[in-house]
Design a protein around this motif. Structure first.
Motif, PDB file in Angstrom:
ATOM      1  N   ALA A   1     -55.243 -32.221  49.239  1.00  0.00           N
ATOM      2  CA  ALA A   1     -54.196 -32.181  50.263  1.00  0.00           C
ATOM      3  C   ALA A   1     -53.119 -31.142  49.937  1.00  0.00           C
ATOM      4  N   ILE A   2     -52.767 -31.009  48.653  1.00  0.00           N
ATOM      5  CA  ILE A   2     -51.675 -30.105  48.261  1.00  0.00           C
ATOM      6  C   ILE A   2     -52.174 -28.691  47.980  1.00  0.00           C
ATOM      7  N   CYS A   3     -53.306 -28.572  47.305  1.00  0.00           N
ATOM      8  CA  CYS A   3     -53.793 -27.258  46.888  1.00  0.00           C
ATOM      9  C   CYS A   3     -54.680 -26.577  47.928  1.00  0.00           C
ATOM     10  N   LYS A   4     -55.310 -27.362  48.794  1.00  0.00           N
ATOM     11  CA  LYS A   4     -56.179 -26.795  49.835  1.00  0.00           C
ATOM     12  C   LYS A   4     -55.865 -27.441  51.185  1.00  0.00           C
TER      13      LYS A   4
ATOM     14  N   ILE B   1     -49.531 -29.598  39.869  1.00  0.00           N
ATOM     15  CA  ILE B   1     -48.259 -29.101  39.323  1.00  0.00           C
ATOM     16  C   ILE B   1     -48.305 -27.589  39.121  1.00  0.00           C
ATOM     17  N   THR B   2     -49.426 -27.095  38.592  1.00  0.00           N
ATOM     18  CA  THR B   2     -49.578 -25.649  38.385  1.00  0.00           C
ATOM     19  C   THR B   2     -49.526 -24.898  39.714  1.00  0.00           C
ATOM     20  N   HIS B   3     -50.244 -25.425  40.703  1.00  0.00           N
ATOM     21  CA  HIS B   3     -50.276 -24.794  42.025  1.00  0.00           C
ATOM     22  C   HIS B   3     -48.881 -24.748  42.645  1.00  0.00           C
ATOM     23  N   LEU B   4     -48.165 -25.855  42.578  1.00  0.00           N
ATOM     24  CA  LEU B   4     -46.833 -25.915  43.176  1.00  0.00           C
ATOM     25  C   LEU B   4     -45.856 -24.985  42.450  1.00  0.00           C
ATOM     26  N   PHE B   5     -45.981 -24.922  41.142  1.00  0.00           N
ATOM     27  CA  PHE B   5     -45.064 -24.079  40.369  1.00  0.00           C
ATOM     28  C   PHE B   5     -45.241 -22.598  40.725  1.00  0.00           C
ATOM     29  N   PHE B   6     -46.497 -22.140  40.763  1.00  0.00           N
ATOM     30  CA  PHE B   6     -46.743 -20.725  41.069  1.00  0.00           C
ATOM     31  C   PHE B   6     -46.497 -20.405  42.538  1.00  0.00           C
ATOM     32  N   LYS B   7     -46.538 -21.435  43.365  1.00  0.00           N
ATOM     33  CA  LYS B   7     -46.293 -21.210  44.793  1.00  0.00           C
ATOM     34  C   LYS B   7     -44.803 -21.133  45.096  1.00  0.00           C
ATOM     35  N   THR B   8     -43.999 -21.996  44.451  1.00  0.00           N
ATOM     36  CA  THR B   8     -42.565 -22.057  44.755  1.00  0.00           C
ATOM     37  C   THR B   8     -41.715 -21.224  43.813  1.00  0.00           C
ATOM     38  N   HIS B   9     -42.164 -21.093  42.551  1.00  0.00           N
ATOM     39  CA  HIS B   9     -41.407 -20.366  41.513  1.00  0.00           C
ATOM     40  C   HIS B   9     -40.000 -20.948  41.348  1.00  0.00           C
ATOM     41  N   SER B  10     -39.858 -22.239  41.648  1.00  0.00           N
ATOM     42  CA  SER B  10     -38.529 -22.851  41.551  1.00  0.00           C
ATOM     43  C   SER B  10     -38.676 -24.304  41.131  1.00  0.00           C
ATOM     44  N   PHE B  11     -37.933 -24.673  40.091  1.00  0.00           N
ATOM     45  CA  PHE B  11     -37.978 -26.056  39.626  1.00  0.00           C
ATOM     46  C   PHE B  11     -37.324 -27.002  40.629  1.00  0.00           C
ATOM     47  N   SER B  12     -36.312 -26.521  41.365  1.00  0.00           N
ATOM     48  CA  SER B  12     -35.639 -27.378  42.349  1.00  0.00           C
ATOM     49  C   SER B  12     -36.580 -27.753  43.483  1.00  0.00           C
ATOM     50  N   MET B  13     -37.427 -26.807  43.903  1.00  0.00           N
ATOM     51  CA  MET B  13     -38.393 -27.082  44.971  1.00  0.00           C
ATOM     52  C   MET B  13     -39.508 -28.008  44.485  1.00  0.00           C
ATOM     53  N   LEU B  14     -39.706 -28.045  43.182  1.00  0.00           N
ATOM     54  CA  LEU B  14     -40.764 -28.881  42.605  1.00  0.00           C
ATOM     55  C   LEU B  14     -40.349 -30.334  42.456  1.00  0.00           C
TER      56      LEU B  14
END
Length: 306
Positions: free
Chosen positions: A123-126, A220-233
């Motif tokens: 759901a999150i990565c694809k 977590i890896t996908h979200l981090f590289f997608k947002t580049h922001s800890f606040s968005m994570l």
């Protein structure tokens, strides 16, 4: 398949030998059992009745709630009965049946948590392919597969345990019938049973845990590289952390109990650990999986208004 056991019943010694604590523990565990059944039952009914929750995520959540109701019911009613009774006996057939359903439901839940983590990964990565990948046919097949594997895994333990000879004490130092306490009472060679417990149960537990961990790691890896922001994570990470906490609460005590040899830990320690995954986890699951879920809260509100 002949059963040559000389023992026709067992005595469940329960959680504690202190008689003064029995009434207090009865109230505590009865309350926990009621909360578990009521909470999981409410989630199950909401998921079934509300069309807006007819999606893969809630399909698996409904399976989890059903499992938790059954899982608690396998051990807690007998425990509650023994708190108020001096007759703490359970028949040989009843003991093997309890063992079977305990391992059936427990191993199925472990695999189900892995399937839920995989669902969140897709759901999150694809997201664009989510409805294609997690279609209703695949979800149904996945559910049937893990329930079937869980059943035959438990059948293996129940059949192999029932073939043992119990010619000595019939006192089980536990509050339910499980493989390790029964192996302590068995006469003869139990190496095959211990090997099956460590290898088969360990493989299911470790395999499910690895798939769960891998899914959340990729999320977590996908979200981090997608947002580049800890606040968005923050929000997705807090959700993953909540789900992963359920996984740890289930897997940590299970792995500690079943991968170690039967003589590796004391029975008092095993009883305390068993309370974690038989009593605490089924109560926490509905809270953790729905506390921050706006869709489930909305479904509850709509059900109340109706």
């Amino acid at each position: 398949m002949l059963n040559t056991t000389l023992v026709t019943k067992f005595l469940l010694l329960g959680v504690t030998d202190i008689q003064e604590l029995q009434p207090f523990l009865f109230v505590v565990f009865l309350t926990i059992y009621f909360i578990s059944v009521a909470g999981n039952g409410a989630i199950l009914m909401i998921v079934i009745s509300d069309p807006r929750l007819h999606s893969p995520m809630y399909f698996f959540l409904g399976n989890l709630s059903c499992l938790d109701i059954c899982y608690s019911t396998v051990t807690l009613p007998k425990m509650l009965q023994n708190f108020l009774s001096t007759h703490k006996a359970i028949s040989f057939l009843g003991c093997i049946s309890q063992l079977h359903f305990f391992h059936f439901l427990g191993s199925t839940e472990a695999m189900l948590l892995a399937m839920m983590a995989f669902d969140r990964f897709v759901a999150i990565c694809k997201p664009l392919r989510y409805t294609v990948i997690m279609n209703s046919q695949l979800c149904t097949q996945m559910a049937i597969t893990i329930w079937t594997i869980g059943f035959f895994h438990a059948l293996l333990h129940s059949v192999m345990t029932s073939r043992l000879n119990f010619c000595g004490s019939n006192c089980i130092h536990h509050f339910f019938c499980d493989v390790k306490p029964l192996l302590k009472l068995a006469c003869g060679n139990t190496e095959l049973n211990q090997w099956l417990l460590s290898t088969v149960t360990g493989t299911i537990a470790m395999g499910s845990f690895f798939l769960t961990f891998l899914s959340y790691f990729y999320i977590i890896t996908h979200l981090f590289f997608k947002t580049h922001s800890f606040s968005m994570l923050h929000k997705p990470l807090s959700t993953c952390a909540s789900h992963f906490m359920v996984v740890i609460l289930l897997y940590a005590p299970v792995l500690f109990t079943y991968i170690h040899p039967a003589s590796g830990t004391s029975m008092d320690q095993d009883r305390i650990i068993a309370i974690m995954y038989t009593v605490v986890t089924p109560v926490l699951n509905p809270l953790i999986y729905t506390l921050r879920n706006k869709e489930v809260k909305g479904a509850f509100n709509r059900a109340i208004k109706r």
